[in-house]
Design an enzyme around this catalytic site. Structure first.
Site, PDB file in Angstrom:
ATOM      1  N   SER A 137       0.707  -1.007   0.206  1.00 24.54           N
ATOM      2  CA  SER A 137      -0.149  -0.037   0.035  1.00 24.54           C
ATOM      3  C   SER A 137       0.885   1.316   0.089  1.00 24.54           C
ATOM      4  O   SER A 137       1.856   1.240   0.612  1.00 24.54           O
ATOM      5  CB  SER A 137      -0.942   0.047   1.106  1.00 24.54           C
ATOM      6  OG  SER A 137      -1.622   1.519   1.513  1.00 24.54           O
ATOM      7  N   TYR A 150      -2.121  -0.784  10.469  1.00 24.48           N
ATOM      8  CA  TYR A 150      -2.148  -0.862   9.003  1.00 24.48           C
ATOM      9  C   TYR A 150      -0.755  -0.352   8.293  1.00 24.48           C
ATOM     10  O   TYR A 150      -0.206  -1.215   7.445  1.00 24.48           O
ATOM     11  CB  TYR A 150      -3.282  -0.097   8.293  1.00 24.48           C
ATOM     12  CG  TYR A 150      -3.180  -0.350   6.758  1.00 24.48           C
ATOM     13  CD1 TYR A 150      -3.808  -1.718   6.450  1.00 24.48           C
ATOM     14  CD2 TYR A 150      -3.137   0.587   5.843  1.00 24.48           C
ATOM     15  CE1 TYR A 150      -4.034  -1.912   4.846  1.00 24.48           C
ATOM     16  CE2 TYR A 150      -3.199   0.123   4.669  1.00 24.48           C
ATOM     17  CZ  TYR A 150      -3.709  -1.004   4.046  1.00 24.48           C
ATOM     18  OH  TYR A 150      -3.991  -1.256   2.742  1.00 24.48           O
TER      19      TYR A 150
END
Length: 253
Positions: A137, A150
Site C-alpha cells: 500500500s 496498517y
C-alpha cells in the site's frame, strides 16, 4: 501479454480487489485459484472469472490451514502467487489501539504473506521460475494518521518483498510488490465513515480530504490496480521492485 499455461493463486479472492485481480489474470489466459475465508464469496468470484477457476477456503494467517492448502493444490503448477489478503485494522490513535487489534493486522497482512510464500515457493524454486506479487500500500510509505497498525504492516511487507527478492531471484523467482493508493470500494467507504466519526466531519468531507492528497485528485479504481498487476508480469526484468499506483498520492503537510 499472455499468461496462458500458467496457474495463478490469488489470496483474498472473495474481496473486491481480489476479484478484479482474478478477472484480469483470467482474461490474460491464466488458470486462477481463488483462496480466502469466505466460501460463498469465492464461488461468486469464480462465477465471474469463468470455467476453470478453482476455489479453496484457507486462513492465510494460520499455519495449519496454509499447509492443508498446499497439500490440496499439490498437483497444481502454481507459478504465480498474488498475496492480496489483508485487513484494514482500526482507525484510532495508537494509544487507543489494543494489542490484539495490532496483532490481528500483522497476522493477516504480514504473517499470511510469509506463510503463503513459505508454502508455495519450493515448487517455483525447483522449477526455476515463478512470480510473487505482494499487495502492499502507498500507506506503507507515507503517513496515514490513526492507522498505525496498517501502515506499519505494509511497511514490513515492503521489507519482506525486497529481502525475499534477493533470496530467490537468483533461482528464477521474481518477487515484487504493488502499492495501490486509496482504491474506491467498500474498504475505503468504511475508512471514510470511521474517519468521519473520529473527527466530526462528514463522510463526503473525509473522502474529499483524502483524495485531495493525490496529484490526480481522485481515488484509484479496482480495474486500474488489476491492470497494473498484469503490466508488472509483462516486465521480465522486474524484481525487488515496488510499483506505486496511487493517482499521485503524497504525504499530508
Amino acid at each position: 501479454m499472455s499468461l496462458r499455461g500458467r496457474t495463478a493463486l490469488v489470496t483474498g479472492g472473495g474481496g473486491p480487489l481480489g476479484r478484479a485481480f482474478a478477472r484480469a489474470l483470467a482474461d490474460s489466459g491464466a488458470r486462477v485459484v481463488l483462496v480466502g475465508r469466505n466460501e460463498q464469496a469465492l464461488k461468486e468470484t469464480a462465477g465471474l472469472v469463468g470455467a476453470g477457476a478453482l476455489t479453496a477456503v484457507c486462513d492465510v494467517a494460520d499455519p495449519a490451514s496454509v499447509t492443508a492448502l498446499a497439500a490440496e493444490l499439490a498437483d497444481e503448477d502454481v507459478s504465480l502467487l498474488v498475496n492480496n489478503a489483508g485487513v484494514a485494522g482500526p482507525v484510532r490513535p495508537l494509544v487507543d489501539i489494543e494489542p490484539d487489534e495490532w496483532d490481528d493486522v500483522f497476522a493477516a497482512n504480514v504473517r499470511g504473506v510469509y506463510l503463503m510464500c513459505r508454502a508455495f515457493l519450493p515448487p517455483m524454486i525447483a522449477a526455476g521460475r515463478g512470480d510473487i506479487v505482494n499487495v502492499a500500500s502507498v500507506s506503507g510509505k507515507r503517513p496515514l494518521l490513526h492507522r498505525t497498525p496498517y501502515t506499519a504492516s505494509k511497511m514490513a511487507l515492503l521489507g519482506l518483498t525486497r529481502t525475499l527478492a534477493g533470496e530467490v531471484g537468483p533461482q528464477g523467482v521474481a518477487v515484487n510488490s504493488l502499492s495501490p493508493g486509496p482504491v474506491r470500494g467498500p474498504r475505503m467507504d468504511r475508512n471514510f465513515r470511521m474517519t468521519a466519526e473520529l473527527t466530526g466531519c462528514t463522510v463526503q468531507q473525509a473522502e474529499a480530504d483524502f483524495a485531495s492528497r493525490a496529484a490526480l485528485g481522485r481515488l484509484v479504481e479496482e480495474h486500474e490496480v488489476a491492470a497494473a498487476l498484469v503490466a508488472m508480469l509483462a516486465m521480465p526484468g522486474l524484481c525487488g521492485a515496488d510499483i506505486d499506483l496511487s493517482a499521485g498520492m503524497v504525504a499530508p503537510a
